[in-house]
Structures are given as structure tokens and as C-alpha cells.
Design a protein around this motif. Structure first.
Motif, PDB file in Angstrom:
ATOM      1  N   TYR A 336       1.029  -1.478  -0.129  1.00  0.00           N
ATOM      2  CA  TYR A 336       0.063  -0.135   0.016  1.00  0.00           C
ATOM      3  C   TYR A 336       0.617   1.456   0.085  1.00  0.00           C
ATOM      4  O   TYR A 336       0.620   2.289  -0.079  1.00  0.00           O
ATOM      5  CB  TYR A 336      -0.916  -0.208   1.402  1.00  0.00           C
ATOM      6  N   THR A 337       2.069   0.900   0.432  1.00  0.00           N
ATOM      7  CA  THR A 337       2.912   1.833   0.042  1.00  0.00           C
ATOM      8  C   THR A 337       3.762   1.647  -0.222  1.00  0.00           C
ATOM      9  O   THR A 337       4.461   0.659  -1.507  1.00  0.00           O
ATOM     10  CB  THR A 337       3.687   2.791   1.972  1.00  0.00           C
ATOM     11  N   GLY A 352      -5.206   4.530   5.651  1.00  0.00           N
ATOM     12  CA  GLY A 352      -6.459   4.065   6.429  1.00  0.00           C
ATOM     13  C   GLY A 352      -7.156   3.347   5.347  1.00  0.00           C
ATOM     14  O   GLY A 352      -8.060   2.283   5.441  1.00  0.00           O
ATOM     15  N   TRP A 353      -6.960   4.048   3.926  1.00  0.00           N
ATOM     16  CA  TRP A 353      -7.795   2.515   2.303  1.00  0.00           C
ATOM     17  C   TRP A 353      -7.267   1.468   2.781  1.00  0.00           C
ATOM     18  O   TRP A 353      -7.333   1.139   2.085  1.00  0.00           O
ATOM     19  CB  TRP A 353      -7.475   3.158   1.257  1.00  0.00           C
ATOM     20  N   ALA A 354      -5.620   1.258   3.278  1.00  0.00           N
ATOM     21  CA  ALA A 354      -4.535   0.189   3.053  1.00  0.00           C
ATOM     22  C   ALA A 354      -5.631  -0.865   4.496  1.00  0.00           C
ATOM     23  O   ALA A 354      -5.725  -2.385   4.245  1.00  0.00           O
ATOM     24  CB  ALA A 354      -2.982   0.818   4.061  1.00  0.00           C
ATOM     25  N   GLY A 355      -6.657  -0.300   5.459  1.00  0.00           N
ATOM     26  CA  GLY A 355      -7.188  -0.989   6.830  1.00  0.00           C
ATOM     27  C   GLY A 355      -8.598  -0.951   6.106  1.00  0.00           C
ATOM     28  O   GLY A 355      -9.400  -2.099   7.066  1.00  0.00           O
ATOM     29  N   TRP A 356      -9.426  -0.701   5.120  1.00  0.00           N
ATOM     30  CA  TRP A 356     -11.000  -1.172   4.360  1.00  0.00           C
ATOM     31  C   TRP A 356     -10.683  -2.698   3.517  1.00  0.00           C
ATOM     32  O   TRP A 356      -9.657  -3.064   3.597  1.00  0.00           O
ATOM     33  CB  TRP A 356     -10.708  -0.047   3.681  1.00  0.00           C
ATOM     34  N   SER A 357     -12.089  -3.118   3.561  1.00  0.00           N
ATOM     35  CA  SER A 357     -12.662  -4.118   2.862  1.00  0.00           C
ATOM     36  C   SER A 357     -12.329  -4.093   1.792  1.00  0.00           C
ATOM     37  O   SER A 357     -12.348  -2.734   0.926  1.00  0.00           O
ATOM     38  CB  SER A 357     -13.617  -4.938   3.448  1.00  0.00           C
ATOM     39  N   GLN A 358     -12.167  -5.079   0.969  1.00  0.00           N
ATOM     40  CA  GLN A 358     -11.520  -4.987  -0.566  1.00  0.00           C
ATOM     41  C   GLN A 358     -13.290  -4.209  -1.179  1.00  0.00           C
ATOM     42  O   GLN A 358     -13.599  -3.534  -1.806  1.00  0.00           O
ATOM     43  CB  GLN A 358     -11.251  -6.440  -0.773  1.00  0.00           C
ATOM     44  N   GLN A 359     -14.421  -4.743  -0.065  1.00  0.00           N
ATOM     45  CA  GLN A 359     -15.515  -4.531  -0.970  1.00  0.00           C
ATOM     46  C   GLN A 359     -15.635  -3.118  -0.713  1.00  0.00           C
ATOM     47  O   GLN A 359     -16.457  -2.813  -1.542  1.00  0.00           O
ATOM     48  CB  GLN A 359     -16.519  -5.348   0.264  1.00  0.00           C
ATOM     49  N   ALA A 488       7.430   8.462   6.220  1.00  0.00           N
ATOM     50  CA  ALA A 488       6.038   8.310   6.510  1.00  0.00           C
ATOM     51  C   ALA A 488       4.618   9.115   6.118  1.00  0.00           C
ATOM     52  O   ALA A 488       4.151   9.319   5.712  1.00  0.00           O
ATOM     53  CB  ALA A 488       6.244   7.867   8.071  1.00  0.00           C
ATOM     54  N   GLN A 489       5.603  10.543   5.796  1.00  0.00           N
ATOM     55  CA  GLN A 489       4.653  12.115   5.542  1.00  0.00           C
ATOM     56  C   GLN A 489       4.768  11.939   4.171  1.00  0.00           C
ATOM     57  O   GLN A 489       3.439  12.208   3.903  1.00  0.00           O
ATOM     58  CB  GLN A 489       5.354  13.122   6.140  1.00  0.00           C
ATOM     59  N   ALA A 490       5.878  11.543   3.369  1.00  0.00           N
ATOM     60  CA  ALA A 490       5.839  11.792   1.730  1.00  0.00           C
ATOM     61  C   ALA A 490       4.542   9.971   1.333  1.00  0.00           C
ATOM     62  O   ALA A 490       3.897  10.803   0.615  1.00  0.00           O
ATOM     63  CB  ALA A 490       7.059  11.480   1.570  1.00  0.00           C
ATOM     64  N   GLU A 491       4.781   9.570   2.030  1.00  0.00           N
ATOM     65  CA  GLU A 491       3.618   7.592   1.917  1.00  0.00           C
ATOM     66  C   GLU A 491       2.767   8.868   1.836  1.00  0.00           C
ATOM     67  O   GLU A 491       1.483   8.343   1.148  1.00  0.00           O
ATOM     68  CB  GLU A 491       4.447   7.059   2.547  1.00  0.00           C
ATOM     69  N   GLU A 492       2.131   9.115   3.049  1.00  0.00           N
ATOM     70  CA  GLU A 492       0.812   9.923   3.148  1.00  0.00           C
ATOM     71  C   GLU A 492      -0.100  11.234   1.742  1.00  0.00           C
ATOM     72  O   GLU A 492      -1.266  10.801   1.370  1.00  0.00           O
ATOM     73  CB  GLU A 492       0.553  10.116   4.027  1.00  0.00           C
ATOM     74  N   ILE A 493       1.267  11.473   1.333  1.00  0.00           N
ATOM     75  CA  ILE A 493       0.911  12.396  -0.236  1.00  0.00           C
ATOM     76  C   ILE A 493       0.321  11.631  -0.774  1.00  0.00           C
ATOM     77  O   ILE A 493      -0.616  12.169  -1.812  1.00  0.00           O
ATOM     78  CB  ILE A 493       2.439  13.490  -0.057  1.00  0.00           C
ATOM     79  N   ASP A 497      -2.393  11.689  -3.525  1.00  0.00           N
ATOM     80  CA  ASP A 497      -2.679  11.442  -4.877  1.00  0.00           C
ATOM     81  C   ASP A 497      -2.610  10.112  -5.978  1.00  0.00           C
ATOM     82  O   ASP A 497      -2.754  10.739  -6.911  1.00  0.00           O
ATOM     83  CB  ASP A 497      -0.894  11.785  -5.357  1.00  0.00           C
ATOM     84  N   MET A 498      -1.663   9.308  -5.381  1.00  0.00           N
ATOM     85  CA  MET A 498      -1.523   8.258  -5.558  1.00  0.00           C
ATOM     86  C   MET A 498      -1.457   8.276  -7.777  1.00  0.00           C
ATOM     87  O   MET A 498      -1.811   8.111  -8.146  1.00  0.00           O
ATOM     88  CB  MET A 498      -3.121   7.840  -6.362  1.00  0.00           C
ATOM     89  N   PRO A 499       0.509   8.407  -7.600  1.00  0.00           N
ATOM     90  CA  PRO A 499       0.657   9.003  -8.876  1.00  0.00           C
ATOM     91  C   PRO A 499       0.756   7.228  -9.363  1.00  0.00           C
ATOM     92  O   PRO A 499       1.369   6.616 -10.433  1.00  0.00           O
ATOM     93  CB  PRO A 499       1.962   9.901  -8.777  1.00  0.00           C
TER      94      PRO A 499
END
Length: 537
Positions: A336-337, A352-359, A488-493, A497-499
Motif C-alpha cells: 500500500y506504500t 486509512g484505505w489500507a485498512g478497508w475491506s476489499q468490498q 512516512a509523511q511523504a507516503e501519506e501524500i 495523489d496516487m501517482p
């Protein structure tokens, strides 16, 4: 404190000469009469010029042909190479003391001037090195100005003080600087040979190298053969006489050649045969941690991938558990990172999104893709580029199916041979492309630097001033904890943005014949043939 930590600590002072790693044959081992190592290498190398390469297949061969100031030890630690010791008082000016017995394959002495020439060649715009950014990242004085064409290469902060003393001056302290110096972009080249033959200096009969081996034969798309370099300073500790690299893109073909005894080690293992091989060849399976991440890169300069909603939707809709555990199934970890968990000293942030279920991810993905104007009634269509490889195809087919099922996306899979794929990606002629990055040194910045604006390997042309600012600040952070907090802060960005869409964290799985001794579990997969040997059957 580990050896690695002590080498890189800011309090670094004069270091004594350290033992260089070489083939260590246990007492009582019976060696084979023929010491020839045959290695699968995945793809045909794009080049054997250390300053013009960027891929793993090239680095594997060059690591045998050339030697840098330092090498990567069996556990990824720094060990002496051509430099037997180094020193610094302020972590800005480094002095490297070269071995007086280091020789080129033609018998010439390896001197500090050779390294000065090579470093300056690597940043010279005329060389067009895809890794010139690497010396900028090291903050070598004037590296950026030289790369940008604002200053001549002669102004680079690298200077031969005498035949055996090299001085490198940094603009700011880089805690992991010494560990960066085992990379191909820092390899020396033989100036007289380069200037005599130009682009043809890497051909058989022309090449002069300073590593444990020299180039014997190169049949394009068939084999590269190396023979022992009798002038190598540590030649007495070398056991393997000849090394052959085979560019076999098909994992199945490579596996079959291994099982028939033609190969001593493979580049990879075909996914569908992994479990069977674990049962039938337990002594041959080698799986280890690998500091790298497999991901898909979005062309952020090309609509609709300039829209973060589209990029996030496509990333969310990838079921990483299925890819890592079912499609791959060799020990890979869902990613996820960008920087993986195995990176020394780094703990990825809890996104946050890494802790969601796939659904939940699929539902959010549909919401985002529809907000961007697409959906099952107006499907998003694009090409997915990957380099020719059975495993990459399997991953691409699985992910394309997920996108089709949950977002109505229609994907055309496009595969290209390694060199063409690299050119296509570099030129930005793609929509979405398979990519992967293996750290050049065991530190999170070796992964995260990739996403900086203007980075030579930022093929998706992502640009974020906030991200760049964090990465710039990290280079000034001498405290490891503070530096990792910035990462860690850079990973959060990146998570917003999800490039790129991280898919899984690599492991390195290959087949190695039980007769191969000295095979290390190096977390960077930096394997040196000189450190290995062939045991009698």
C-alpha cells in the motif's frame, strides 16, 4: 551497533582497512573440477556501459565486470571494494584510499583519476545517463548544476588528490552516502578505452574492466560469457573461472533448463510451478526478503490519468491479497506504500484505505470513477504496458479482470521487450505501465526519491511541491527517527495523489543448484559471482 550502522553514522571518523568479502570455501569442501557458473538473467541487457543503464539485468552483469569504491556484502552491508578504507571529519568531505594493487583487465593501475573521470562522465549531459540524478541525490557539489548544463562536468566535487586518494565533497551531509557508492553509476571506466572506441567500447575485444571478470563473448539475445580477470586485485580469492548469463524471458523455459542441469541459478520461478518445486526441489528453492515494490505507474500528464480520482479508483480496485497470495504466492506481501516494510529502519504509515475491506475499496472506486465521468455505461479504455515476462502477464490479466468486473474498465494489454519497454516508458508513451523498483541501497529514500519532480525515473511525471519539500528536508535530517517520520509523511501524500498503485512487496525467489556454494541472501539481491563456488556432486 552493526557494521553497517557504524559505517554510516554521522560521527564517522577514519576507518581501518576492512576485509573485503570474497569466496569463502569451508574446510573439507570438495570443489568441482569445472568452475563455471551459469546464471539466468531474465532479459537481454540494454547496454554494458555502467553510466547508461538502469535495470537489474544490466546490473547483474556489470557487478561482475566492474568494481566500485565499495561493494555490497552478503547481508547488504558495506564492504570495501577498490577503496580499502575511507574517512571524513565532517560528513561533507570524504577521502577514499584506493588499493595500490587494484588493476584493470589490461594490467593498468586503477587510480583515483579513473573514478574522477567516471563520476564526471556520469553527470555530463552528453552521456545522457538515466542515473545522473543519483549523484545529485548524493548532494555531490555541483552535481545538479552539471546535470542541468549550467556548469561543466569539471566543476563536480570529485577530485583525485593523488593516484590512490579520491576526494568527494558533498553540499550537505547524507547519512547513507557511503552505502550509495556500490551502485553501477559510480563504477569507474577506463578513460583511454572509452575515448578510443566511443560507443563501441563495451564490445568484446574492446572492453577493459576492473572487476573480478572480463568480457569474453557476447551473442545478443543468446548469452554473455565472462572469464576470470587475472589482474583483479583479489583474484587469488576467486574460485569461479567463467560466468555465463542467459537472457531467458520465459520463466518456464528457464525452469526447464535449470531442471535439465543447464543452469546453476534462475532469474525467477514460474508462479504456477512454485508449490510443486517446493515439494520436488526443496534444496534448490531460495526465497529471501527483497527491498523492492511492484507497482503500476500512471501517466499523470495524459488525460484521464491527470485526474487523481481515476488513479485512486484504479488503485483501490486492485485486490492485493489475491495478487500477492494467489497469483504470485511466493511470499509476497500486499503493498500500500512505495517503500516496503523490509527497508532498514522504516515503518510504513498506517494508511486509512489500507485498512478497508476489499468490498469497501471497490465501492469507493466505483464512486470515484463515476465522479470522473466513467462507469459501465461509459467505460474507461486504455492500454496497460508491461515488459515481456510470463509473471508480469499473469498479474496484468488478473488486475485487468478486477478493473473490468468492478469498474467496467476495458484494458488492452501491451507487452514489449525490455529495451523497447524502457524507452517507451521513459518517453512517456503509455497510459498505465507495469513498473517495479529495487532499492539501490537499504534506506527508504532509495524508493521514495523516485516520485520527486524531475527525477530521471519518474516516468509518470508526477509532481508535488509538498512531497518534494519533505524529501528535501529528509536529506538534512541526521536523526534517523526524524528522517523516517518525514518519509512516512511523504507516503501519506502519495496515498492521496496516487501517482502509482503499489501492488506487492517483492521477495526474491529463484532456483539455485545445491552445488552452488557461497550464495548469499542479500536483501538487495546484489550477487557477486566472485563470492561463489561450485561444489563437486
Amino acid at each position: 551497533m552493526t557494521l553497517k550502522t557504524s559505517l554510516l553514522a554521522l560521527s564517522l571518523a577514519t576507518l581501518p582497512a576492512l576485509p573485503a568479502y570474497a569466496a569463502v570455501v569451508p574446510e573439507g569442501t570438495q570443489l568441482a573440477d569445472i568452475q563455471q557458473l551459469v546464471r539466468g538473467n531474465g532479459s537481454e541487457p540494454a547496454s554494458l556501459d555502467p553510466h547508461k543503464v538502469e535495470g537489474v539485468p544490466e546490473a547483474n552483469v556489470l557487478r561482475d565486470l566492474f568494481e566500485a569504491l565499495v561493494n555490497s556484502g552478503p547481508n547488504g552491508e558495506v564492504v570495501p571494494g577498490v577503496a580499502e578504507r575511507w574517512e571524513t571529519d565532517d560528513n561533507l568531505v570524504y577521502l577514499f584510499h584506493l588499493r595500490k594493487n587494484a588493476r584493470w583487465s589490461n594490467g593498468d593501475a586503477v587510480t583515483a583519476a579513473d573514478f574522477e573521470y567516471a563520476f564526471k562522465r556520469a553527470v555530463d549531459p552528453n552521456t545522457a545517463s538515466p542515473y545522473s540524478w543519483y549523484l545529485e541525490k548524493a548532494t555531490i557539489v555541483n552535481a545538479t548544476e552539471v546535470v542541468n548544463g549550467d556548469k561543466p562536468a569539471s566543476e563536480l566535487g570529485v577530485k583525485a588528490l593523488d593516484e590512490h586518494t579520491l576526494q568527494i565533497t558533498l553540499a550537505s551531509p547524507v547519512p547513507y552516502f557511503v552505502s550509495m557508492l556500490s551502485h553501477t553509476s559510480t563504477y569507474p571506466v577506463h578513460r583511454a578505452t572509452v575515448e578510443k572506441y566511443g560507443d563501441e567500447w563495451t564490445r568484446v575485444g574492446n572492453m577493459v574492466s576492473n572487476g573480478a571478470y572480463q568480457l569474453k563473448n557476447w551473442v545478443v539475445n543468446e548469452r554473455i560469457e565472462l572469464k576470470r580477470n587475472p589482474h583483479y586485485w583479489n583474484n587469488n580469492a576467486t574460485v569461479v573461472e567463467e560466468v555465463t548469463f542467459l537472457p531467458i524471458a520465459s520463466q518456464n523455459a528457464e525452469m526447464n533448463r535449470f531442471l535439465s542441469g543447464e543452469l546453476d541459478m534462475t532469474y525467477e520461478i514460474p508462479l504456477e510451478h512454485f508449490k510443486r518445486l517446493q515439494a520436488s526441489q526443496p534444496d534448490a528453492i531460495r526465497v529471501g526478503g527483497y527491498v523492492g515494490t511492484y507497482y503500476y505507474v500512471f501517466n499523470t500528464q495524459k488525460p484521464p490519468f491527470d485526474d487523481a480520482r481515476v488513479r485512486n479508483a484504479l488503485s483501490y480496485a486492485i485486490d492485493r491479497d489475491i495478487i500477492a497470495h494467489k497469483v504470485m504466492g511466493q511470499g509476497e506481501i500486499p503493498a500500500y506504500t512505495l517503500a516496503p516494510e523490509v527497508v532498514d529502519g522504516f515503518t510504513p504509515p498506517a494508511l486509512g484505505w489500507a485498512g478497508w475491506s476489499q468490498q469497501q475499496r471497490d465501492e469507493k472506486a466505483r464512486e470515484l470513477i463515476e465522479a470522473a465521468g466513467y462507469g459501465k455505461n461509459k467505460p474507461l479504455r486504455f492500454e496497460l504496458l508491461y515488459n515481456t515476462n510470463d509473471n508480469h502477464r499473469k498479474v496484468a490479466v488478473a488486475i485487468a479482470s478486477m478493473w473490468k468486473k468492478h469498474l467496467g474498465v476495458e484494458v488492452e494489454l501491451v507487452n514489449q521487450e525490455w529495451k523497447t519497454y524502457l524507452d517507451t516508458k521513459t518517453q512517456g508513451n503509455f497510459d498505465v505501465a507495469r513498473a517495479g523498483w529495487i532499492a539501490d541501497y537499504n534506506e527508504a529514500s532509495s524508493m521514495l526519491d523516485l516520485m520527486q519532480s524531475g527525477h530521471g525515473n519518474n516516468d509518470g511525471k508526477y509532481s508535488s511541491p509538498a512531497f518534494d519539500k519533505l524529501m528535501s528536508a529528509s536529506r538534512l535530517a541526521t536523526d534517523e527517527s526524524a528522517r523516517n517520520d518525514l518519509y512516512a509523511q511523504a507516503e501519506e501524500i502519495l496515498a492521496v495523489d496516487m501517482p502509482i498503485a503499489p501492488v506487492y512487496q517483492y521477495v526474491k525467489a529463484r532456483l539455485v543448484q545445491p552445488t552452488v556454494g557461497g550464495y548469499p541472501d542479500n536483501p538487495l539481491d546484489n550477487l557477486y559471482s566472485k563470492d561463489m563456488y561450485i561444489k563437486a556432486k
